[in-house]
Structures are given as structure tokens and as C-alpha cells.
Scaffold this motif. Structure first.
Motif, PDB file in Angstrom:
ATOM      1  N   GLU A 146      17.663  -0.913  26.654  1.00 51.48           N
ATOM      2  CA  GLU A 146      18.019  -0.637  25.094  1.00 51.48           C
ATOM      3  C   GLU A 146      18.722   0.740  25.119  1.00 51.48           C
ATOM      4  OE1 GLU A 146      17.121   0.514  21.006  1.00 51.48           O
ATOM      5  OE2 GLU A 146      17.771  -1.252  22.479  1.00 51.48           O
ATOM      6  N   PHE A 147      18.356   2.463  26.026  1.00 52.60           N
ATOM      7  CA  PHE A 147      19.087   2.914  25.877  1.00 52.60           C
ATOM      8  C   PHE A 147      20.352   3.085  26.104  1.00 52.60           C
ATOM      9  CE2 PHE A 147      20.355   7.180  27.527  1.00 52.60           C
ATOM     10  CZ  PHE A 147      20.168   8.129  26.319  1.00 52.60           C
ATOM     11  N   GLY A 148      20.583   2.489  27.544  1.00 51.05           N
ATOM     12  CA  GLY A 148      22.102   2.189  27.561  1.00 51.05           C
ATOM     13  C   GLY A 148      22.521   1.076  26.523  1.00 51.05           C
ATOM     14  N   ASN A 149      22.586   0.230  25.650  1.00 52.89           N
ATOM     15  CA  ASN A 149      23.184   0.018  24.513  1.00 52.89           C
ATOM     16  C   ASN A 149      23.800   1.263  23.633  1.00 52.89           C
ATOM     17  OD1 ASN A 149      23.662  -2.468  23.316  1.00 52.89           O
ATOM     18  ND2 ASN A 149      22.445  -2.381  21.595  1.00 52.89           N
ATOM     19  N   ARG A 150      22.442   1.741  23.127  1.00 51.61           N
ATOM     20  CA  ARG A 150      22.447   2.537  22.799  1.00 51.61           C
ATOM     21  C   ARG A 150      23.736   3.507  22.951  1.00 51.61           C
ATOM     22  NH1 ARG A 150      16.969   5.468  19.822  1.00 51.61           N
ATOM     23  NH2 ARG A 150      15.921   3.832  19.283  1.00 51.61           N
ATOM     24  N   MET A 151      24.166   3.708  23.956  1.00 50.72           N
ATOM     25  CA  MET A 151      24.803   4.203  25.012  1.00 50.72           C
ATOM     26  C   MET A 151      26.484   4.015  25.048  1.00 50.72           C
ATOM     27  SD  MET A 151      23.816   7.949  25.634  1.00 50.72           S
ATOM     28  CE  MET A 151      22.663   7.873  24.182  1.00 50.72           C
ATOM     29  N   LEU A 152      26.201   2.966  24.685  1.00 46.26           N
ATOM     30  CA  LEU A 152      27.905   2.334  24.835  1.00 46.26           C
ATOM     31  C   LEU A 152      27.960   2.323  22.874  1.00 46.26           C
ATOM     32  CD1 LEU A 152      27.014  -1.599  26.711  1.00 46.26           C
ATOM     33  CD2 LEU A 152      28.935   0.631  26.705  1.00 46.26           C
ATOM     34  N   THR A 153      27.314   2.289  22.336  1.00 47.70           N
ATOM     35  CA  THR A 153      27.743   2.950  20.680  1.00 47.70           C
ATOM     36  C   THR A 153      28.964   4.134  20.963  1.00 47.70           C
ATOM     37  OG1 THR A 153      25.667   2.063  19.821  1.00 47.70           O
ATOM     38  CG2 THR A 153      27.133   3.195  18.281  1.00 47.70           C
ATOM     39  N   TYR A 154      29.081   4.606  21.949  1.00 48.04           N
ATOM     40  CA  TYR A 154      28.968   6.074  21.745  1.00 48.04           C
ATOM     41  C   TYR A 154      31.233   5.753  22.449  1.00 48.04           C
ATOM     42  CZ  TYR A 154      25.662   9.063  21.286  1.00 48.04           C
ATOM     43  OH  TYR A 154      24.576   9.286  19.691  1.00 48.04           O
ATOM     44  N   VAL A 155      30.849   4.724  23.031  1.00 43.52           N
ATOM     45  CA  VAL A 155      32.063   4.327  23.717  1.00 43.52           C
ATOM     46  C   VAL A 155      32.356   3.651  22.587  1.00 43.52           C
ATOM     47  CG1 VAL A 155      33.503   2.773  25.878  1.00 43.52           C
ATOM     48  CG2 VAL A 155      31.117   3.363  25.676  1.00 43.52           C
ATOM     49  N   LEU A 156      32.262   2.509  22.259  1.00 42.23           N
ATOM     50  CA  LEU A 156      32.575   1.799  20.699  1.00 42.23           C
ATOM     51  C   LEU A 156      33.321   2.770  19.721  1.00 42.23           C
ATOM     52  CD1 LEU A 156      33.457  -0.803  18.965  1.00 42.23           C
ATOM     53  CD2 LEU A 156      30.840  -0.144  18.419  1.00 42.23           C
ATOM     54  N   CYS A 157      32.595   4.164  19.908  1.00 42.72           N
ATOM     55  CA  CYS A 157      33.455   4.934  19.156  1.00 42.72           C
ATOM     56  C   CYS A 157      34.708   5.618  19.227  1.00 42.72           C
ATOM     57  CB  CYS A 157      31.777   6.238  18.864  1.00 42.72           C
ATOM     58  SG  CYS A 157      30.550   6.035  17.354  1.00 42.72           S
ATOM     59  N   ALA A 158      34.986   5.794  20.720  1.00 44.23           N
ATOM     60  CA  ALA A 158      35.425   6.317  21.387  1.00 44.23           C
ATOM     61  C   ALA A 158      36.880   5.769  21.516  1.00 44.23           C
ATOM     62  CB  ALA A 158      35.596   6.903  22.801  1.00 44.23           C
ATOM     63  N   ALA A 159      36.389   4.085  21.687  1.00 45.56           N
ATOM     64  CA  ALA A 159      38.027   3.291  21.881  1.00 45.56           C
ATOM     65  C   ALA A 159      38.215   3.002  19.999  1.00 45.56           C
ATOM     66  CB  ALA A 159      37.200   1.448  21.388  1.00 45.56           C
ATOM     67  N   TRP A 162      33.880   3.763   9.653  1.00 47.68           N
ATOM     68  CA  TRP A 162      32.365   3.628   8.951  1.00 47.68           C
ATOM     69  C   TRP A 162      31.605   2.728   9.089  1.00 47.68           C
ATOM     70  CZ3 TRP A 162      30.978   7.884   7.169  1.00 47.68           C
ATOM     71  CH2 TRP A 162      32.788   9.324   7.163  1.00 47.68           C
ATOM     72  N   VAL A 163      32.215   1.367   9.740  1.00 46.28           N
ATOM     73  CA  VAL A 163      31.718   0.250  10.010  1.00 46.28           C
ATOM     74  C   VAL A 163      30.600   0.312  11.605  1.00 46.28           C
ATOM     75  CG1 VAL A 163      31.392  -2.108  10.966  1.00 46.28           C
ATOM     76  CG2 VAL A 163      32.650  -1.589   8.869  1.00 46.28           C
ATOM     77  N   VAL A 164      31.009   0.956  12.101  1.00 50.75           N
ATOM     78  CA  VAL A 164      30.571   1.058  13.450  1.00 50.75           C
ATOM     79  C   VAL A 164      28.793   2.351  12.809  1.00 50.75           C
ATOM     80  CG1 VAL A 164      30.407   2.653  15.135  1.00 50.75           C
ATOM     81  CG2 VAL A 164      32.116   1.156  14.620  1.00 50.75           C
ATOM     82  N   MET A 165      29.433   3.853  12.343  1.00 54.63           N
ATOM     83  CA  MET A 165      28.265   4.656  11.822  1.00 54.63           C
ATOM     84  C   MET A 165      27.170   3.299  10.948  1.00 54.63           C
ATOM     85  SD  MET A 165      29.574   7.185  13.102  1.00 54.63           S
ATOM     86  CE  MET A 165      29.132   6.591  15.126  1.00 54.63           C
ATOM     87  N   SER A 166      28.098   3.061   9.890  1.00 47.47           N
ATOM     88  CA  SER A 166      27.126   2.140   9.052  1.00 47.47           C
ATOM     89  C   SER A 166      26.135   0.920  10.416  1.00 47.47           C
ATOM     90  CB  SER A 166      27.114   1.458   7.665  1.00 47.47           C
ATOM     91  OG  SER A 166      28.025   1.921   7.282  1.00 47.47           O
ATOM     92  N   ASN A 167      26.268   0.680  11.072  1.00 51.13           N
ATOM     93  CA  ASN A 167      25.630  -0.593  11.735  1.00 51.13           C
ATOM     94  C   ASN A 167      24.560   0.309  12.660  1.00 51.13           C
ATOM     95  OD1 ASN A 167      25.051  -3.150  12.357  1.00 51.13           O
ATOM     96  ND2 ASN A 167      26.370  -3.354  13.653  1.00 51.13           N
TER      97      ASN A 167
END
Length: 334
Positions: A82-95, A122-127
Motif C-alpha cells: 500500500e505504501f509503495g503504491n502511494r509513493m508511485l503517485t509521486y513518480v506519476l506527478c514527476a512524469a 489537477w486530475v492526479v491531485m484530485s484522485n
């Protein structure tokens, strides 16, 4: 760096970078593609969280626990997942951030690309916020469905941006007639409905996302699955019909190729769906089916976007040439 440059860099870093860097068009395309790939990856890893029963591996949000920002050893494998998936959100934000920077720095400046990049942000932030709500409400299936549907919106915007980086900035020119366009919009609507019902199948099915008792949608899972299968056959039929219509009107190779690709993806996804249904939903196949749903959505959008072309911006004083309405590519099916 002068003091004025430092002030500009702080006040408007994107403008500061754009004034000093002009990316190659391929760099912009690759940045947009990276954002699209990561939008699919985050869906697949989110599915892995649910399918491994790790949905509440971090039982709260935005922290992982009440006392820790990250998972602890005592939480076991579910906490890591679960925490790894949360960290991938930062990778998505970087992309997505890289796509925004590349689009903003492109010369000549293209406002539409920058807006599509910010729309993804903004979609990433909302999700991300919605994902936190999913945890806080104990994996309520309706919030889980909304979380997935918002991810499909992100994929749509990312696909559109990637397509726009591969086109000019001129006015769109249709490659097919209105009746063909209407058929494709029906196909898109049917695909949206197919994906939406798929989230209901998930919400009513056995994979709740956590090992404990989690609320499910009060629907008969098998009946919803059969409805999902019917919608899948409708989408396949529409795609097959579209291919014949495009051949009949002698459409350009672009729409034909995109339609053929969609048909092949649908066949593979349909076969996978039936296999997982008759093998009692093994987790690995369910995860593959989620990945396939992303590919179906992208392929459907590519069919829609292939129905027009965008040349480079016409020089001032030269009106854009309109295609001959009687040409084969614009003809209505007989």
C-alpha cells in the motif's frame, strides 16, 4: 545567475526554464508518453493493492499510521504494498511535471499542450485526495469505483496530450464523413458504459481489497458480470462494423489501422475476461484484465482521434485548404 534571473526563477520557474531551453519535438512527445504510461502503471499497481488484500495496509491517510508517515515492519507485506503504491503517485506527478515543463518550453509555444499537462496534474491531485477518502471510509466500493473512473479520465487526458504532440497546431480537418464520426462517438459511449459497469462488477465481486469483511455493492455479481459481457460484445460489434464502414468509404489508413488495433485488443481482453470468469477470478488474471481495460480505453480514444488531422499552422493570409466533400475519404457510406 543575476538577481533578476533569481527573482524570475522563483516567481515563474516554468517561464525561466522555457527562456533557456527549447526541447526537441521528440522530447516533448516522449514526456507526454511517459505521463500516459505512468497513468496506466498507477491503475495496475492500484489493482495489485486491492487484489493482494492490501487496501488498508496503511489504515489511515495522509499518514500511513497515526504515528508514522510511512509503513512499519510490524505492518507486514500489506503495508509495503500500500505504501509503495502511494509513493508511485509521486513518480506519476514527476512524469506529469516533466510533460508540463517540456510543453511549456516548446517553441513555438502551444497553449493547448500546456493546458492538457496542467489538466493531468489537477486530475492526479484530485484522485490522490479521493484515494485518501477511499482509505478513510474503509474501502467503500462506491468510492473505489469513483477512484478508478477518475483514473480513466486521467488516461483520456494523457492520451489526448500525447496525440497532440504528434500533430501540428492547425485547425482540425476531418478525414471521414459525419455519419462515420457519429458511429465512433457511439462506440466511445459504449466503451465508457462498459468500463463503468466493470467497476460495478468489481464492487459487487469477491475481491474486496482487504482481508477483513468489507462492504460490497448489494448486487448479484454474476448478473452484473453477464451485463458486462453483453456490453463487451456490443463494443466488439460496433468496432467490427466501423471497420467495414471505413473500408466502404475508402477511408485513409490511419482510422483503419487504429480500428484494427482496437479490435485485436478487444478480442484479447474478451478472451481474458471469459477465462477469469470460468476460473473463479484468480488475482493475476483480474489484474491483467484491469490492464487490458486501460488498453481498450486508449485504443478507443485513438480511433476517435484518428478521424481528423491537424497540419502545421497555416501562414498568415493563407486560409486552410478544406478537403473536397466529394472526395473518397469524406464520402458517406452507401
Amino acid at each position: 545567475m543575476t538577481r533578476a534571473d533569481a527573482v524570475t526563477a522563483v516567481r515563474n520557474p516554468l517561464a525561466f526554464i522555457a527562456a533557456r531551453w527549447t526541447p526537441d519535438p521528440r522530447t516533448v512527445r516522449r514526456a507526454a508518453l511517459a505521463a500516459l504510461v505512468m497513468s496506466v502503471v498507477i491503475v495496475v499497481t492500484g489493482g495489485a493493492v486491492r487484489l493482494t488484500g492490501s487496501g488498508l495496509g496503511c489504515p489511515t491517510w495522509p499518514k500511513c499510521t497515526e504515528d508514522s508517515l510511512h509503513n512499519t515492519a510490524e505492518m507486514g507485506i500489506h503495508g509495503y504494498i500500500e505504501f509503495g503504491n502511494r509513493m508511485l503517485t509521486y513518480v506519476l506527478c514527476a512524469a506529469v511535471g516533466w510533460a508540463i515543463v517540456a510543453a511549456r518550453s516548446q517553441k513555438p509555444y502551444r497553449r493547448d499542450l500546456v493546458r492538457l499537462g496542467w489538466a493531468q496534474f489537477w486530475v492526479v491531485m484530485s484522485n490522490a485526495v479521493l484515494g485518501g477518502i477511499v482509505v478513510l471510509v474503509g474501502l467503500n466500493p462506491y468510492t473505489v469505483a469513483a477512484h478508478f473512473l477518475l483514473s480513466t479520465v486521467l488516461i483520456a487526458v494523457a492520451t489526448l496530450m500525447w496525440q497532440r504532440t504528434r500533430e501540428g497546431d492547425g485547425a482540425p480537418r476531418p478525414l471521414v464523413g459525419k455519419s462515420v464520426q457519429q458511429l465512433v462517438w457511439i462506440l466511445v459511449a459504449a466503451t465508457v458504459l462498459l468500463i463503468a459497469v466493470g467497476t460495478v462488477v468489481t464492487g459487487a465481486g469477491p475481491h474486496a481489497g482487504d482481508s477483513s469483511e468489507v462492504e460490497r455493492m448489494p448486487l448479484d455479481w454474476e448478473n452484473v458480470s453477464k451485463l458486462h459481457a453483453v456490453l463487451a460484445w456490443i463494443v466488439v460489434t460496433l468496432t467490427f462494423a466501423l471497420w467495414f464502414v471505413l473500408k466502404a468509404v475508402d477511408a485513409p489508413q490511419g482510422p483503419l489501422a487504429r480500428t484494427r488495433e482496437l479490435f485485436l485488443v478487444l478480442l484479447a481482453q474478451g478472451a481474458l475476461g471469459y477465462i477469469q470468469y470460468f476460473t473463479e477470478l484468480p488475482e493475476i488474471l483480474v489484474g491483467a484484465h484491469m490492464f487490458g481495460s486501460c488498453l481498450v480505453w486508449i485504443a478507443t480514444l485513438r480511433v476517435l482521434l484518428s478521424l481528423r488531422e491537424r497540419p502545421e499552422t497555416e501562414p498568415p493570409g493563407l486560409p486552410a485548404q478544406q478537403p473536397d466533400a466529394t472526395s473518397p475519404s469524406m464520402a458517406e457510406p452507401r
